[in-house]
Design an enzyme around this catalytic site. Sequence first.
Site, PDB file in Angstrom:
ATOM      1  N   LYS A 180       0.845  -1.206   0.000  1.00  0.00           N
ATOM      2  CA  LYS A 180       0.000   0.000   0.000  1.00  0.00           C
ATOM      3  C   LYS A 180       0.878   1.253   0.000  1.00  0.00           C
ATOM      4  O   LYS A 180       1.839   1.341   0.762  1.00  0.00           O
ATOM      5  CB  LYS A 180      -0.898  -0.006   1.236  1.00  0.00           C
ATOM      6  CG  LYS A 180      -1.796  -1.241   1.339  1.00  0.00           C
ATOM      7  CD  LYS A 180      -2.629  -1.251   2.601  1.00  0.00           C
ATOM      8  CE  LYS A 180      -1.796  -1.309   3.854  1.00  0.00           C
ATOM      9  NZ  LYS A 180      -2.568  -1.535   5.071  1.00  0.00           N
ATOM     10  N   THR A 212      -8.365   9.720   7.901  1.00  0.00           N
ATOM     11  CA  THR A 212      -8.044   8.418   7.296  1.00  0.00           C
ATOM     12  C   THR A 212      -7.701   7.385   8.369  1.00  0.00           C
ATOM     13  O   THR A 212      -7.059   6.378   8.090  1.00  0.00           O
ATOM     14  CB  THR A 212      -6.849   8.538   6.316  1.00  0.00           C
ATOM     15  OG1 THR A 212      -5.748   9.112   7.032  1.00  0.00           O
ATOM     16  CG2 THR A 212      -7.181   9.392   5.115  1.00  0.00           C
ATOM     17  N   GLY A 214      -7.784   4.302  10.419  1.00  0.00           N
ATOM     18  CA  GLY A 214      -8.364   2.969  10.216  1.00  0.00           C
ATOM     19  C   GLY A 214      -8.482   2.524   8.773  1.00  0.00           C
ATOM     20  O   GLY A 214      -9.151   1.524   8.497  1.00  0.00           O
ATOM     21  N   THR A 215      -7.814   3.222   7.838  1.00  0.00           N
ATOM     22  CA  THR A 215      -7.937   2.809   6.429  1.00  0.00           C
ATOM     23  C   THR A 215      -7.358   1.411   6.205  1.00  0.00           C
ATOM     24  O   THR A 215      -7.921   0.614   5.449  1.00  0.00           O
ATOM     25  CB  THR A 215      -7.218   3.792   5.468  1.00  0.00           C
ATOM     26  OG1 THR A 215      -5.967   4.138   6.048  1.00  0.00           O
ATOM     27  CG2 THR A 215      -8.023   5.040   5.219  1.00  0.00           C
ATOM     28  N   GLY A 216      -6.232   1.134   6.884  1.00  0.00           N
ATOM     29  CA  GLY A 216      -5.577  -0.179   6.689  1.00  0.00           C
ATOM     30  C   GLY A 216      -6.467  -1.315   7.202  1.00  0.00           C
ATOM     31  O   GLY A 216      -6.649  -2.338   6.525  1.00  0.00           O
ATOM     32  N   CYS A 217      -7.035  -1.126   8.405  1.00  0.00           N
ATOM     33  CA  CYS A 217      -7.938  -2.147   8.977  1.00  0.00           C
ATOM     34  C   CYS A 217      -9.110  -2.378   8.027  1.00  0.00           C
ATOM     35  O   CYS A 217      -9.487  -3.518   7.725  1.00  0.00           O
ATOM     36  CB  CYS A 217      -8.518  -1.676  10.315  1.00  0.00           C
ATOM     37  SG  CYS A 217      -7.288  -1.242  11.544  1.00  0.00           S
TER      38      CYS A 217
HETATM   39  N1  LIG Z   1      -5.741  10.213   1.560  1.00  0.00           N
HETATM   40  C1  LIG Z   1      -6.006   9.077   0.922  1.00  0.00           C
HETATM   41  N2  LIG Z   1      -6.684   9.113  -0.250  1.00  0.00           N
HETATM   42  C2  LIG Z   1      -6.974   7.987  -0.915  1.00  0.00           C
HETATM   43  N3  LIG Z   1      -6.615   6.764  -0.497  1.00  0.00           N
HETATM   44  C3  LIG Z   1      -5.935   6.663   0.651  1.00  0.00           C
HETATM   45  C4  LIG Z   1      -5.587   7.811   1.424  1.00  0.00           C
HETATM   46  N4  LIG Z   1      -4.905   7.402   2.517  1.00  0.00           N
HETATM   47  C5  LIG Z   1      -4.851   6.056   2.452  1.00  0.00           C
HETATM   48  N5  LIG Z   1      -5.430   5.615   1.323  1.00  0.00           N
HETATM   49  C6  LIG Z   1      -5.586   4.205   0.930  1.00  0.00           C
HETATM   50  O1  LIG Z   1      -5.952   3.481   2.084  1.00  0.00           O
HETATM   51  C7  LIG Z   1      -5.349   2.197   2.080  1.00  0.00           C
HETATM   52  C8  LIG Z   1      -4.518   2.030   3.349  1.00  0.00           C
HETATM   53  O2  LIG Z   1      -3.601   3.041   3.386  1.00  0.00           O
HETATM   54  P1  LIG Z   1      -2.147   3.109   4.061  1.00  0.00           P
HETATM   55  O3  LIG Z   1      -2.066   4.442   4.686  1.00  0.00           O
HETATM   56  O4  LIG Z   1      -1.117   2.806   3.029  1.00  0.00           O
HETATM   57  O5  LIG Z   1      -2.167   1.958   5.144  1.00  0.00           O
HETATM   58  P2  LIG Z   1      -2.415   1.972   6.739  1.00  0.00           P
HETATM   59  O6  LIG Z   1      -3.751   2.606   6.955  1.00  0.00           O
HETATM   60  O7  LIG Z   1      -2.373   0.530   7.062  1.00  0.00           O
HETATM   61  O8  LIG Z   1      -1.322   2.757   7.354  1.00  0.00           O
HETATM   62  C9  LIG Z   1      -4.552   2.143   0.809  1.00  0.00           C
HETATM   63  O9  LIG Z   1      -5.317   1.550  -0.210  1.00  0.00           O
HETATM   64  C10 LIG Z   1      -4.292   3.579   0.469  1.00  0.00           C
HETATM   65  O10 LIG Z   1      -4.113   3.705  -0.925  1.00  0.00           O
HETATM   66  C1  LIG Z   2      -6.810  -1.719  17.575  1.00  0.00           C
HETATM   67  C2  LIG Z   2      -6.150  -1.026  16.434  1.00  0.00           C
HETATM   68  N1  LIG Z   2      -5.758  -1.756  15.365  1.00  0.00           N
HETATM   69  C3  LIG Z   2      -5.152  -1.127  14.333  1.00  0.00           C
HETATM   70  C4  LIG Z   2      -4.923   0.230  14.352  1.00  0.00           C
HETATM   71  C5  LIG Z   2      -4.236   0.907  13.216  1.00  0.00           C
HETATM   72  O1  LIG Z   2      -5.121   1.024  12.210  1.00  0.00           O
HETATM   73  P1  LIG Z   2      -4.794   1.353  10.672  1.00  0.00           P
HETATM   74  O2  LIG Z   2      -5.893   0.866   9.859  1.00  0.00           O
HETATM   75  O3  LIG Z   2      -3.443   0.927  10.333  1.00  0.00           O
HETATM   76  O4  LIG Z   2      -4.994   2.859  10.668  1.00  0.00           O
HETATM   77  P2  LIG Z   2      -4.191   4.054  11.074  1.00  0.00           P
HETATM   78  O5  LIG Z   2      -2.974   3.629  11.798  1.00  0.00           O
HETATM   79  O6  LIG Z   2      -3.932   4.656   9.738  1.00  0.00           O
HETATM   80  O7  LIG Z   2      -5.165   4.797  11.903  1.00  0.00           O
HETATM   81  C6  LIG Z   2      -5.362   0.948  15.476  1.00  0.00           C
HETATM   82  N2  LIG Z   2      -5.191   2.267  15.558  1.00  0.00           N
HETATM   83  N3  LIG Z   2      -5.961   0.295  16.514  1.00  0.00           N
END
Ligand SMILES: Nc1ncnc2c1ncn2[C@@H]1O[C@H](COP(=O)(O)OP(=O)(O)O)[C@@H](O)[C@H]1O
Ligand SMILES: Cc1ncc(COP(=O)(O)OP(=O)(O)O)c(N)n1
Length: 499
Positions: A180, A212, A214-217
């Site tokens: 990602k 954004t 929790g986008t990864g979850c």
């Molecule tokens: N500002 C944004 N606009 C569009 N897509 C986003 C944005 N931020 C994150 N994403 C998408 O959300 C998903 C998770 O994003 P990422 O930040 O790479 O992971 P995580 O949330 O696990 O840290 C990916 O598909 C990424 O492309």
């Molecule tokens: C309980 C818990 N699990 C995972 C996360 C991190 O979530 P993630 O989707 O990677 O989102 P951000 O770190 O981008 O908020 C969390 N905060 N809590």
Amino acid sequence: MSVAATGIARVLSIAGTDPTGGAGIQADLKSIAATGGYGMAVVTALVAQNTHGVRSVHVPPVAFLAEQLHAVSDDVRIDAVKIGMLADVHVTRTVRDWLTQVNPPIVVLDPVMVATSGDRLLTQDAEQALRELLQQVHLVTPNVPELAILAGAPVATTWAEVLRQAQQVAGEHGVLVLAKGGHLAGSLVPDALVDAYTVREFPGMRIDTPNTHGTGCSFSSAVATRVAARTSTGAPSLADWADAIAEAKLWLTESITHADDLAVGSGHGPIHHFAGLWQRGGVSTRPTPARVAERWWEEIRDIRTATDDLPFVRGLGDGSLPREAFVWYLAQDALYLSEYSRMLALASRLAPSAAEQTFWAASAQGAIDTELELHTSWIADGVLAGVLPSGTTTAYLNHLVAAGAGGDYPVLIAALLPCFWMYQDVGTRLHPLSHDAHPYRSWLDTYADEAFAAATDRAIKIVTTVAAAADEPTRDRMARAFRASAGHEREFFAAPLRG
Ligand SMILES: Nc1ncnc2c1ncn2[C@@H]1O[C@H](COP(=O)(O)OP(=O)(O)O)[C@@H](O)[C@H]1O
Ligand SMILES: Cc1ncc(COP(=O)(O)OP(=O)(O)O)c(N)n1
């Protein structure tokens, strides 16, 4: 029962909590539901966090974690597992042991290590245990810093570097990697499905929002749900994974686009998991046909009460109604019925099923046969020939013709219903007043007739079933047409004595 039988994948999230609902297991359950799955949840860790960051973490005894896991797998057929926060080495190993025993068909691991806020969600000494867990995983979904830890390399700063690290991890661990690009700088947020030999990219534009969390979850849960939904037997193919990721990314992008519509917290808020669903499907619940009938009938209570109080209806009941007024009424009714029967025939033509088509056609014939027979017995030959429709009759018929003009079956049948329902209602209440010497006995007997009651029940059932299944705007138009017809019914009974 398989996913193929129900179309609904049973997806288990094994993850930590976020009491503000944006990340962790709460986000997983929303994402699974929003993308068409049935969500289940086993908690690994309780996290005191909000949109600003993590305050503290409590990890319950792993024996209890194992109990939760087995409670689910002993009972439920699990179509996919999504793993999130594992907190420490003991939790990671407990989950690994359970995976070994249960061997779920689809396992997606979001290797949550450090939240975007910078807080650790996996102890450093558990990183090796996490790498070992990859043997039991089909797809791992690291962000840029997590990928670097899995690859044992510095954090990538370019997309090309991300893809190299992803290919290394895929090759070393025999796992698919969803790399990602959200943490890279710039306006693009590409993702890629990578195995040891191939790379499939999913381009994306960065949406300008601070919300954004929790986008990864959410993304990993959606991918697990969509891939389970399209894989009813055997293992998903690479194409199944790619299609599931494409679907999940479309949904995620829509949910990020509408994140600012929510006002949750003053830090990095959650995405709007149900934005698309609410927009396209609404949030109202469909009523049952019985509820529609109850509501519509209640909504014309004022009209029904006013009808019962009309001098014409009272006079019909006690027999005091002047004969000329009754004959005038019957003549208007005859004119009305000949056109009403045509509208019933139109409903038959528009009906979506043979059963409804037959009902309306039979009613059209009944309106002519039975009703006109009654009128013929009251009205002398030739009298009808010179009678013109009154303003009241014309207004009612214009309303029915307008209801059917656009070929709108639901609205037309709603407009036709009061003629059954209100007549049957009035007739049932007047009938006990009938006696051998009653001047209007045959009229009273007709409308309290069992066959007419059965036809009325059937008409109510058909119309309210159509209304219950319709979307809200259609149901509203039907209710308005029904009420308008009820008003015309009241006027029709009032007209003969209006003078
Ligand atoms: N500002 C944004 N606009 C569009 N897509 C986003 C944005 N931020 C994150 N994403 C998408 O959300 C998903 C998770 O994003 P990422 O930040 O790479 O992971 P995580 O949330 O696990 O840290 C990916 O598909 C990424 O492309
Ligand atoms: C309980 C818990 N699990 C995972 C996360 C991190 O979530 P993630 O989707 O990677 O989102 P951000 O770190 O981008 O908020 C969390 N905060 N809590």
